[in-house]
Motif scaffolding. Structure first.
Motif, PDB file in Angstrom:
ATOM      1  N   ARG A 103       3.523  -4.730   8.327  1.00  0.00           N
ATOM      2  CA  ARG A 103       2.194  -4.583   8.896  1.00  0.00           C
ATOM      3  C   ARG A 103       2.258  -4.426  10.421  1.00  0.00           C
ATOM      4  N   GLN A 104       3.160  -5.135  11.055  1.00  0.00           N
ATOM      5  CA  GLN A 104       3.286  -5.083  12.505  1.00  0.00           C
ATOM      6  C   GLN A 104       3.658  -3.680  12.976  1.00  0.00           C
ATOM      7  N   MET A 105       4.591  -3.044  12.278  1.00  0.00           N
ATOM      8  CA  MET A 105       5.000  -1.703  12.678  1.00  0.00           C
ATOM      9  C   MET A 105       3.892  -0.688  12.423  1.00  0.00           C
ATOM     10  N   LEU A 114      14.844  -5.371   1.299  1.00  0.00           N
ATOM     11  CA  LEU A 114      15.345  -5.354   2.680  1.00  0.00           C
ATOM     12  C   LEU A 114      14.278  -5.858   3.654  1.00  0.00           C
ATOM     13  N   LEU A 115      13.030  -5.493   3.424  1.00  0.00           N
ATOM     14  CA  LEU A 115      11.963  -5.983   4.299  1.00  0.00           C
ATOM     15  C   LEU A 115      11.714  -7.471   4.082  1.00  0.00           C
ATOM     16  N   GLU A 116      11.768  -7.901   2.833  1.00  0.00           N
ATOM     17  CA  GLU A 116      11.554  -9.304   2.522  1.00  0.00           C
ATOM     18  C   GLU A 116      12.635 -10.197   3.125  1.00  0.00           C
ATOM     19  N   SER A 124       0.854  -1.192   0.000  1.00  0.00           N
ATOM     20  CA  SER A 124       0.000   0.000   0.000  1.00  0.00           C
ATOM     21  C   SER A 124       0.889   1.240   0.000  1.00  0.00           C
ATOM     22  N   ILE A 125       0.608   2.155  -0.923  1.00  0.00           N
ATOM     23  CA  ILE A 125       1.392   3.387  -1.049  1.00  0.00           C
ATOM     24  C   ILE A 125       0.536   4.545  -0.560  1.00  0.00           C
ATOM     25  N   ASN A 158      -6.144   3.323   6.720  1.00  0.00           N
ATOM     26  CA  ASN A 158      -6.947   2.685   5.672  1.00  0.00           C
ATOM     27  C   ASN A 158      -6.153   1.718   4.806  1.00  0.00           C
ATOM     28  N   ALA A 159      -4.837   1.826   4.818  1.00  0.00           N
ATOM     29  CA  ALA A 159      -4.010   0.970   3.966  1.00  0.00           C
ATOM     30  C   ALA A 159      -3.943  -0.450   4.522  1.00  0.00           C
ATOM     31  N   PRO A 160      -4.362  -1.460   3.751  1.00  0.00           N
ATOM     32  CA  PRO A 160      -4.407  -2.838   4.263  1.00  0.00           C
ATOM     33  C   PRO A 160      -3.206  -3.700   3.874  1.00  0.00           C
ATOM     34  N   GLY A 161      -2.226  -3.144   3.191  1.00  0.00           N
ATOM     35  CA  GLY A 161      -1.150  -3.947   2.626  1.00  0.00           C
ATOM     36  C   GLY A 161      -0.278  -4.665   3.638  1.00  0.00           C
ATOM     37  N   ASP A 162       0.379  -5.740   3.184  1.00  0.00           N
ATOM     38  CA  ASP A 162       1.358  -6.432   4.025  1.00  0.00           C
ATOM     39  C   ASP A 162       2.508  -5.481   4.355  1.00  0.00           C
ATOM     40  N   TYR A 163       2.870  -4.665   3.366  1.00  0.00           N
ATOM     41  CA  TYR A 163       3.848  -3.601   3.557  1.00  0.00           C
ATOM     42  C   TYR A 163       3.175  -2.281   3.203  1.00  0.00           C
ATOM     43  N   VAL A 164       3.541  -1.233   3.920  1.00  0.00           N
ATOM     44  CA  VAL A 164       2.983   0.096   3.666  1.00  0.00           C
ATOM     45  C   VAL A 164       4.134   1.068   3.509  1.00  0.00           C
ATOM     46  N   VAL A 165       4.107   1.844   2.425  1.00  0.00           N
ATOM     47  CA  VAL A 165       5.148   2.843   2.201  1.00  0.00           C
ATOM     48  C   VAL A 165       4.508   4.220   2.180  1.00  0.00           C
TER      49      VAL A 165
END
Length: 308
Positions: free
Chosen positions: A163-165, A109-111, A5-6, A83-90
């Motif tokens: 997502r955790q952060m 790096l996150l992966e 999610s951007i 509102n962003a549901p992504g596994d990663y959010v930028v």
């Protein structure tokens, strides 16, 4: 495939929106992610929302939230993350001062599982005014001395988080928000990528020197009690000096009864000094009380007019 999610806060950025989307899409095509956009229109007075709606009509993965008025960038950041549901959010700025070219590296790096967030920091402020750059440098020095929460010098809001952060950041529903401090306060392992300053792709910044100064003062008040501690020590020092001065006046009066007719100028100066210090620190205390007042009223951080 992971989802990304951007989140993009926008305020009077009608020229930048299509340029940002085109540049970012070009990079995303090379990434193994399912990407979506969350563009937050922070009460823009130009045609920013219309430009966003054009992108939404072209690509359903472009979502938008439009505020009823301008609530500020911090509110827009909070709304996007919420509102962003992504596994990663930028989190990115729409003016392309946050280079989209860093997205693949941040994702890798996150992966790897070694980091919970990957942020970006500028190593210089080339292209900006010297006075504004000086104030920015001094702000980081001051806040890192008076606060236990470390703020990385030159750090941008541009960062990709797990997502955790993101959930940890959202667990802090503060009315007065300073995201750079919140990102550091929640912890998690963060890697910073360095780059040289990039000028805006279009338009003019809304961040004047005065607005940046007020934002910096909010950051210090949100993450440090040093101003209150300083007022206590100065107050204590003034009290001790006043007692010493009082003893001196009494002794001098006893030794020379006629000496008290002199020194009225110094007396007035002392009164003005003490009065000024009192007013100064009443103002500092009032600032903290004002933050408490705004928080306990429990008003919403933002109000949505329309969204898609």
């Amino acid at each position: 495939m992971k989802s990304l999610s951007i989140v993009v806060p926008c305020f009077n950025e009608q020229e930048s929106v299509p340029l940002f989307y085109a540049a970012t899409q070009k990079v995303l095509k090379e990434m193994p992610v399912k990407a979506e956009y969350w563009l937050i229109d922070d009460g823009s007075k130009d045609h920013t929302l219309e430009e966003i709606k054009k992108l939404h009509a072209e690509n359903p993965a472009v979502h938008y939230i439009s505020f009823s008025r301008n609530f500020g960038k911090e509110a827009a950041i909070y709304a996007g993350l919420k509102n962003a549901p992504g596994d990663y959010v930028v989190l990115m700025d729409v003016d392309l001062q946050d280079p989209p070219e860093f997205l693949p590296k941040m994702y890798q790096l996150l992966e790897s599982g070694e980091y919970d967030a990957v942020g970006c920091r500028r190593v210089d402020r080339k292209g900006e005014g010297k006075f504004k750059s000086f104030l920015s440098d001094q702000f980081y020095k001051v806040i890192n001395k008076v606060s236990k929460t470390e703020i990385v010098p030159g750090a941008r809001d541009y960062r990709m988080m797990t997502r955790q952060m993101v959930d940890a950041v959202l667990s802090m529903p503060e009315y007065s928000r300073f995201s750079k401090g919140i990102f550091s306060w929640v912890g998690f392992k963060t890697k910073y990528l360095e780059y040289h300053n990039v000028e805006r792709v279009a338009g003019e910044t809304d961040w004047t020197t005065w607005k940046l100064f007020k934002y910096a003062m909010n950051g210090i008040a949100d993450f440090s009690q040093a101003p209150l501690d300083l007022s206590v020590w100065i107050g204590l020092t003034s009290f001790v000096l006043s007692i010493i001065g009082l003893i001196f006046v009494i002794v001098r009066k006893l030794i020379n009864p006629w000496s008290s007719i002199f020194g009225w100028a110094s007396l007035v100066s002392v009164i003005l000094l003490i009065g000024g210090l009192q007013l100064l620190y009443i103002g500092i205390i009032g600032r903290y009380i004002g933050k408490i007042y705004l928080q306990v009223k429990n008003r919403p951080i933002y109000i949505v007019k329309e969204e898609e």
